[in-house]
Design a protein around this motif. Structure first.
Motif, mmCIF file in Angstrom:
data_model
loop_
_atom_site.group_PDB
_atom_site.id
_atom_site.type_symbol
_atom_site.label_atom_id
_atom_site.label_comp_id
_atom_site.label_asym_id
_atom_site.label_seq_id
_atom_site.Cartn_x
_atom_site.Cartn_y
_atom_site.Cartn_z
ATOM 1 N N GLU A 175 0.803 -1.217 0.000
ATOM 2 C CA GLU A 175 0.000 0.000 0.000
ATOM 3 C C GLU A 175 0.835 1.267 0.000
ATOM 4 O O GLU A 175 0.565 2.199 -0.742
ATOM 5 C CB GLU A 175 -0.943 -0.003 1.200
ATOM 6 C CG GLU A 175 -1.901 1.169 1.208
ATOM 7 C CD GLU A 175 -2.862 1.093 2.375
ATOM 8 O OE1 GLU A 175 -3.465 2.127 2.673
ATOM 9 O OE2 GLU A 175 -2.997 0.021 2.987
ATOM 10 N N TYR A 176 1.870 1.309 0.828
ATOM 11 C CA TYR A 176 2.608 2.548 1.012
ATOM 12 C C TYR A 176 3.909 2.630 0.232
ATOM 13 O O TYR A 176 4.477 3.710 0.107
ATOM 14 C CB TYR A 176 2.900 2.771 2.495
ATOM 15 C CG TYR A 176 1.651 3.072 3.275
ATOM 16 C CD1 TYR A 176 1.040 4.315 3.173
ATOM 17 C CD2 TYR A 176 1.077 2.120 4.094
ATOM 18 C CE1 TYR A 176 -0.110 4.606 3.874
ATOM 19 C CE2 TYR A 176 -0.074 2.395 4.807
ATOM 20 C CZ TYR A 176 -0.656 3.640 4.692
ATOM 21 O OH TYR A 176 -1.800 3.905 5.385
ATOM 22 N N LYS A 177 4.386 1.529 -0.283
ATOM 23 C CA LYS A 177 5.699 1.504 -0.913
ATOM 24 C C LYS A 177 5.843 2.586 -1.976
ATOM 25 O O LYS A 177 6.810 3.342 -1.970
ATOM 26 C CB LYS A 177 5.969 0.133 -1.504
ATOM 27 C CG LYS A 177 7.368 -0.028 -2.026
ATOM 28 C CD LYS A 177 7.664 -1.469 -2.307
ATOM 29 C CE LYS A 177 7.456 -1.754 -3.760
ATOM 30 N NZ LYS A 177 7.876 -3.088 -4.128
ATOM 31 N N ASN A 178 4.885 2.676 -2.854
ATOM 32 C CA ASN A 178 4.964 3.656 -3.932
ATOM 33 C C ASN A 178 4.341 4.985 -3.556
ATOM 34 O O ASN A 178 4.750 6.026 -4.054
ATOM 35 C CB ASN A 178 4.313 3.102 -5.194
ATOM 36 C CG ASN A 178 5.060 1.900 -5.714
ATOM 37 O OD1 ASN A 178 6.273 1.868 -5.693
ATOM 38 N ND2 ASN A 178 4.323 0.898 -6.153
ATOM 39 N N LEU A 179 3.346 4.959 -2.689
ATOM 40 C CA LEU A 179 2.651 6.188 -2.325
ATOM 41 C C LEU A 179 3.422 7.022 -1.315
ATOM 42 O O LEU A 179 3.517 8.238 -1.442
ATOM 43 C CB LEU A 179 1.269 5.862 -1.754
ATOM 44 C CG LEU A 179 0.311 5.125 -2.690
ATOM 45 C CD1 LEU A 179 -0.956 4.748 -1.950
ATOM 46 C CD2 LEU A 179 -0.003 5.996 -3.897
ATOM 47 N N ASP A 180 3.951 6.366 -0.297
ATOM 48 C CA ASP A 180 4.627 7.082 0.780
ATOM 49 C C ASP A 180 5.733 6.198 1.353
ATOM 50 O O ASP A 180 5.518 5.476 2.334
ATOM 51 C CB ASP A 180 3.617 7.458 1.866
ATOM 52 C CG ASP A 180 4.199 8.363 2.936
ATOM 53 O OD1 ASP A 180 5.435 8.503 3.004
ATOM 54 O OD2 ASP A 180 3.404 8.915 3.712
ATOM 55 N N ASN A 231 8.246 6.746 3.209
ATOM 56 C CA ASN A 231 8.544 6.950 4.628
ATOM 57 C C ASN A 231 7.528 6.240 5.514
ATOM 58 O O ASN A 231 7.870 5.687 6.557
ATOM 59 C CB ASN A 231 8.603 8.443 4.953
ATOM 60 C CG ASN A 231 9.792 9.111 4.301
ATOM 61 O OD1 ASN A 231 10.854 8.513 4.158
ATOM 62 N ND2 ASN A 231 9.616 10.344 3.879
ATOM 63 N N LYS A 232 6.257 6.248 5.105
ATOM 64 C CA LYS A 232 5.218 5.526 5.841
ATOM 65 C C LYS A 232 5.473 4.016 5.752
ATOM 66 O O LYS A 232 5.290 3.285 6.730
ATOM 67 C CB LYS A 232 3.836 5.888 5.288
ATOM 68 C CG LYS A 232 2.710 5.472 6.183
ATOM 69 C CD LYS A 232 2.713 6.292 7.448
ATOM 70 C CE LYS A 232 1.384 6.226 8.139
ATOM 71 N NZ LYS A 232 1.441 6.848 9.461
ATOM 72 N N ALA A 233 5.903 3.574 4.580
ATOM 73 C CA ALA A 233 6.223 2.157 4.407
ATOM 74 C C ALA A 233 7.331 1.744 5.364
ATOM 75 O O ALA A 233 7.258 0.687 6.001
ATOM 76 C CB ALA A 233 6.635 1.890 2.963
ATOM 77 N N LEU A 234 8.337 2.592 5.485
ATOM 78 C CA LEU A 234 9.446 2.308 6.393
ATOM 79 C C LEU A 234 8.966 2.281 7.840
ATOM 80 O O LEU A 234 9.367 1.424 8.633
ATOM 81 C CB LEU A 234 10.533 3.369 6.199
ATOM 82 C CG LEU A 234 11.943 3.025 6.599
ATOM 83 C CD1 LEU A 234 12.402 1.688 6.050
ATOM 84 C CD2 LEU A 234 12.876 4.134 6.155
ATOM 85 N N GLU A 235 8.071 3.186 8.168
ATOM 86 C CA GLU A 235 7.491 3.220 9.515
ATOM 87 C C GLU A 235 6.766 1.908 9.819
ATOM 88 O O GLU A 235 6.941 1.320 10.886
ATOM 89 C CB GLU A 235 6.523 4.405 9.627
ATOM 90 C CG GLU A 235 5.872 4.547 10.975
ATOM 91 C CD GLU A 235 4.851 5.690 11.003
ATOM 92 O OE1 GLU A 235 3.862 5.550 11.760
ATOM 93 O OE2 GLU A 235 5.031 6.688 10.280
ATOM 94 N N LEU A 261 13.154 -1.200 0.990
ATOM 95 C CA LEU A 261 12.755 0.207 1.012
ATOM 96 C C LEU A 261 13.965 1.129 0.924
ATOM 97 O O LEU A 261 13.936 2.139 0.210
ATOM 98 C CB LEU A 261 11.917 0.494 2.255
ATOM 99 C CG LEU A 261 10.541 -0.179 2.231
ATOM 100 C CD1 LEU A 261 9.934 -0.214 3.621
ATOM 101 C CD2 LEU A 261 9.616 0.522 1.247
ATOM 102 N N PHE A 262 15.047 0.787 1.614
ATOM 103 C CA PHE A 262 16.259 1.598 1.508
ATOM 104 C C PHE A 262 16.894 1.468 0.121
ATOM 105 O O PHE A 262 17.426 2.440 -0.418
ATOM 106 C CB PHE A 262 17.264 1.260 2.609
ATOM 107 C CG PHE A 262 16.965 1.964 3.901
ATOM 108 C CD1 PHE A 262 17.145 3.338 4.019
ATOM 109 C CD2 PHE A 262 16.497 1.262 5.003
ATOM 110 C CE1 PHE A 262 16.855 4.001 5.204
ATOM 111 C CE2 PHE A 262 16.210 1.917 6.196
ATOM 112 C CZ PHE A 262 16.385 3.286 6.298
ATOM 113 N N TYR A 263 16.823 0.269 -0.449
ATOM 114 C CA TYR A 263 17.326 0.081 -1.818
ATOM 115 C C TYR A 263 16.587 1.015 -2.773
ATOM 116 O O TYR A 263 17.200 1.696 -3.595
ATOM 117 C CB TYR A 263 17.154 -1.376 -2.252
ATOM 118 C CG TYR A 263 17.381 -1.582 -3.728
ATOM 119 C CD1 TYR A 263 18.675 -1.623 -4.244
ATOM 120 C CD2 TYR A 263 16.313 -1.706 -4.607
ATOM 121 C CE1 TYR A 263 18.886 -1.792 -5.597
ATOM 122 C CE2 TYR A 263 16.519 -1.871 -5.958
ATOM 123 C CZ TYR A 263 17.807 -1.917 -6.454
ATOM 124 O OH TYR A 263 18.017 -2.073 -7.808
#
Length: 132
Positions: free
Chosen positions: A13-18, A20-24, A52-54
């Protein structure tokens, strides 16, 4: 379960949209998995954090997380997770133009995949190595 839900939120859900939220969410999942001593969940979250860091171009931090996941997956005997970690490490080395290391890790991942007899391991690893 809660960990799986947090991982799905992080990865999809958040990987492409946000990012930073994905990382959270990935860190929340890791924290919860750690509290529950759910080692396969911890390793999965570490792998997601690495991805996510990649995607943010922070390759060294990604490698740190992939290697932590790899070590944990080796310790618990998770061959599928181990193979995925090896492949992801190889992808980073390919991105960094460290082709010898990239191939080394890709082939280690392929070897693990063939041991667990997953469908089409060769095509998965070939794609990760940059072949079509």
């Amino acid at each position: 379960n809660n960990i799986t839900q947090k991982e799905e939120n992080s990865q999809n859900e958040y990987k492409n949209l946000d990012p930073n939220k994905a990382l959270e969410y990935a860190h929340l999942g890791k924290t919860l998995a750690t509290k529950l001593n759910f080692k396969i969940g911890i390793a999965s979250c570490l792998d997601n954090i690495g991805t996510l860091f990649y995607e943010k171009g922070e390759y060294e931090i990604a490698l740190v997380n992939y290697f932590k996941a790899l070590k944990l997956n080796e310790a618990i005997g998770n061959k599928v997770g181990n193979s995925n970690n090896l492949s992801n490490i190889g992808i980073i080395y390919r991105t960094l133009k460290k082709y010898d290391k990239a191939l080394e890790y890709q082939f280690k991942g392929l070897k693990k995949l063939t041991k667990v007899c997953l469908p089409e391991p060769f095509s998965l690893s070939r794609r990760a190595c940059g072949f079509r």
